[in-house]
Design an enzyme around this catalytic site. Structure first.
Site, PDB file in Angstrom:
ATOM      1  N   GLU A  89       0.840  -1.210   0.000  1.00  0.00           N
ATOM      2  CA  GLU A  89       0.000   0.000   0.000  1.00  0.00           C
ATOM      3  C   GLU A  89       0.871   1.256   0.000  1.00  0.00           C
ATOM      4  OE1 GLU A  89      -4.120  -1.120   2.167  1.00  0.00           O
ATOM      5  OE2 GLU A  89      -2.348  -1.439   3.399  1.00  0.00           O
ATOM      6  N   GLU A 109      -3.947  -9.544   3.900  1.00  0.00           N
ATOM      7  CA  GLU A 109      -4.754  -9.219   5.079  1.00  0.00           C
ATOM      8  C   GLU A 109      -5.934 -10.161   5.291  1.00  0.00           C
ATOM      9  OE1 GLU A 109      -2.607  -5.412   4.023  1.00  0.00           O
ATOM     10  OE2 GLU A 109      -3.524  -7.077   2.949  1.00  0.00           O
TER      11      GLU A 109
END
Length: 676
Positions: A89, A109
């Site tokens: 990210e 995640e």
């Protein structure tokens, strides 16, 4: 950053922003490169910070990425080795990305029951395309350096720093600075594609809420303004983070890593060299154990007393590998390499050069004694002598030798070439370097190792005995094997206690009970399982146990005669059957595990509560999304567990003495604490 994994904890986040500010304030700097020292660009967020004050402190990862995006000078991510989760990210927030070949890139995640929470679901589809990005986010699996993600791929990792610097200099004057957030994000089939994706995810992950929310978040990237999509992603992330499934998965993630840490064995303890392994016994267990080492490229010499037994053992190993060949999971050259590492012998003297020997013979102390006396005679000084015993006293086994410091238990779970758990049983005399060595070798053969002290059954089998006892009482009181199994499988267990008994062999439990009747005459047992064994119904290996089995299949077919046997036995005891709810079945079986686990912790058999959860997840099919029996007890609340146990203690057909809460459990419940 903070090697080796460069987790994006508070100090690292602060360091990135401080570095950016210094670079932007320095007139001599024209462009900026961000990279990770050591073996990773970044492994992502620091999971230990989740739910703590540090996770709320600024700069959070959103703020760090905003600072990167708003930098007046171009920021280039120099990516290598590992770029995962928050690390990816962050890279997507940079103006440019330069990568070394072979870099593992992922947004994993979902494996922690959450979704990317710092723009991953909004930025990745804009770069990679909606379908490829959604597949990556929903699976959590890593891909290797993907060209679309990067502005430049360098020839080798060694060239990354120089090439990234040169690239940064080449874009120093480019304006406006490119931002991933400004790229378009659409799917040509729109609603139809996302409905298809939801149906697929629903079928594959019914007990996990995160994958479906990943679809919602990526869909938002195609339908909302970027800023609105970010807010929606954040809302989903926060809601998921507090689900019991996410708490359990995060607990398990940390527990698995903590299992390798032994309080009094420092990480820098010297390890013995393991270049050659010997296995005593070529049966199902011995062959499976040997395969683990062959798979890791370690030569194995297998010993048996008769040539026919060796031939059968080799044939079984070949059959297992050939099954992998047919499924495309193994290549022919790898198969040949592994088989070339396997040799056999009928003489103990041929084992003298092995660095580690593992005994996998019949589970009887006299047989073990004969084996270990021979090993003591022939093995070289410093060789590690291991027993695959599942219940016997490792101290007693060690004392059959003149080198008890070199003896350790290595309890593999069946099938040994498949099951991930390895119970490492530490004897009173086991040397610290032996422990350090076997924990390291467990990692090499891709096992999750948990250390246990010496007691009957160690961690897993000691607990499962209480689980099985409750199953027997439930039959006496009115259940059928099918009802109990279905309740536990609905709870999430891989199989219920009676199907598990049939798989393991009911005669094994029968032998243990016979021993208990002598050793612990006051302990209550249902006699139903003994009646089953007296009929020769030992389980799948005889085609008949609690259920019937068709040759070549594992389907459990209910048997009317078994149900009648249970009913007749119940009637002989004068018991009127009652209707028992699935909730009671689950609570009695699971809380029996919990109470025995509390004793195991108090006695120091297990180092920590999380080790017990790891044993049950990886060795006994406990549902991953519940995080293990002690994590589940924490979720239920220990006060509520004790209340339920007090109710069970009043049942005249149950074992009131067992349902008295273990002192540790009672103490934690009274203080409002948890096992962690």
């Amino acid at each position: 950053m903070t090697p080796p994994v460069n987790g994006l904890g508070l100090s690292t986040r602060q360091g990135i922003v401080d570095g950016l500010n210094r670079a932007n304030d320095d007139a001599a700097v024209t462009s900026i490169v961000i990279t990770g020292a050591g073996g990773a660009f970044s492994g992502g967020a620091d999971i230990k910070e989740f739910g703590t004050d540090k996770s709320l402190q600024e700069p959070n990862l959103h703020s760090v990425i905003a600072a990167v995006e708003n930098s007046p000078k171009p920021v280039v991510a120099a990516i290598h080795s590992v770029c995962m989760g928050g690390g990816l990210e962050l890279a997507l927030g940079c103006h440019y990305r330069v990568a070394a070949p072979g870099c593992s890139v992922a947004l994993p995640e979902v494996k922690l029951g959450i979704l990317p929470g710092a723009g991953g679901t909004q930025r990745l589809p804009r770069v990679l395309g909606v379908e490829a990005a959604l597949n990556m986010i929903v699976s959590g699996e890593a891909i290797k350096s993907e060209q679309k993600l990067f502005d430049k791929l360098v020839a080798s990792p060694e060239e990354l720093a120089a090439e990234a610097l040169a690239f940064a200099q080449s874009v120093a004057d480019v304006r406006p600075l490119p931002l991933v957030r400004n790229l378009p994000c659409k799917h040509p089939q729109g609603d139809a594609y996302f409905q298809f994706a939801r149906n697929m995810v629903k079928g594959m992950s019914k007990n996990f809420p995160a994958p479906a929310k990943c679809v919602d978040a990526v869909e938002a990237a195609t339908k909302r303004k970027f800023a609105d999509g970010l807010l929606f992603e954040r809302e989903l992330f926060i809601n998921l983070m507090w689900t019991p499934e996410s708490r359990s998965l995060r607990h398990l993630f940390l527990a698995e890593r903590a299992a390798s840490k032994i309080p009094d064995v420092p990480s820098d303890t010297p390890k013995r060299d393991i270049k050659a392994v010997a296995v005593i016994g070529a049966g199902t267990m011995g062959g499976g154990i040997a395969m683990n080492f062959l798979n890791a490229g370690i030569p194995v010499k297998m010993l048996e007393m008769k040539q026919e037994a060796l031939d059968r053992g080799i044939a079984t190993i070949q059959k297992n590998y050939e099954a992998q060949l047919k499924k495309g999971k193994l290549k022919q050259d790898k198969y040949e390499q592994r088989m070339a590492l396997l040799s056999t012998t009928l003489s103990y003297d041929d084992l003298k050069d092995a660095d580690l020997v593992i005994e996998a013979v019949f589970e009887e102390i006299g047989v073990k004694e004969a084996v270990f006396k021979e090993l003591d005679r022939v093995m070289k000084p410093g060789a590690i002598l291991a027993s695959n015993t599942s219940t016997l006293d490792v101290n007693k086994i060690a004392n059959f030798t003149k080198r008890p410091q070199d003896v350790v238990g290595l309890h593999f779970f069946s099938p040994a070439n498949v099951m991930k758990l390895l119970e490492v049983v530490r004897g009173d005399a086991t040397a610290k370097d032996v422990l350090a060595t076997v924990m390291a070798i467990a990692k090499k053969i891709k096992k999750t190792a948990v250390v246990s002290g010496v007691c009957d059954g160690f961690i897993g089998n000691r607990m499962i005995e209480q689980y099985g006892r409750q199953g027997g009482f439930l039959l006496d009181e009115g259940c059928t094997p099918e009802q109990v199994d279905k309740a536990m499988e609905k709870f999430g267990m891989a199989m219920g206690p009676f199907r598990m008994g049939d798989l393991a062999g009911n005669d094994i439990g029968w032998a243990i009970r016979k021993r208990r009747y002598t050793e612990k005459p006051d302990m209550k047992y249902s006699k139903t399982a003994d009646l089953l064994c007296e009929k020769g119904r030992y389980g799948q290996k005889t085609g008949a146990g609690w259920y019937d089995y068709v040759p070549g299949k594992r389907d459990a077919i209910p048997n009317a005669e078994v149900v009648k046997m249970i009913e007749d036995h119940r009637a002989s005891l004068g018991i009127t059957p009652r209707k028992i709810s699935d909730e009671e079945i689950v609570q009695r079986l699971v809380f029996a595990l919990v109470n025995e686990a509390a004793y195991i912790l108090e006695e120091g058999i297990a180092n920590k509560a999380s080790d017990i959860d790891v044993v049950y997840i990886f060795g006994y099919g406990f549902p991953v999304y519940r995080g293990g029996p002690l994590n589940y007890a924490n979720e239920v609340g220990l006060f509520n567990v004790v209340q339920a146990m007090n109710r069970f203690a009043k049942n005249p057909l149950d074992d009131a003495a067992f349902w008295k809460p273990a002192p540790l459990l009672a103490k934690l419940a009274a203080e409002g604490k948890t096992f962690n």
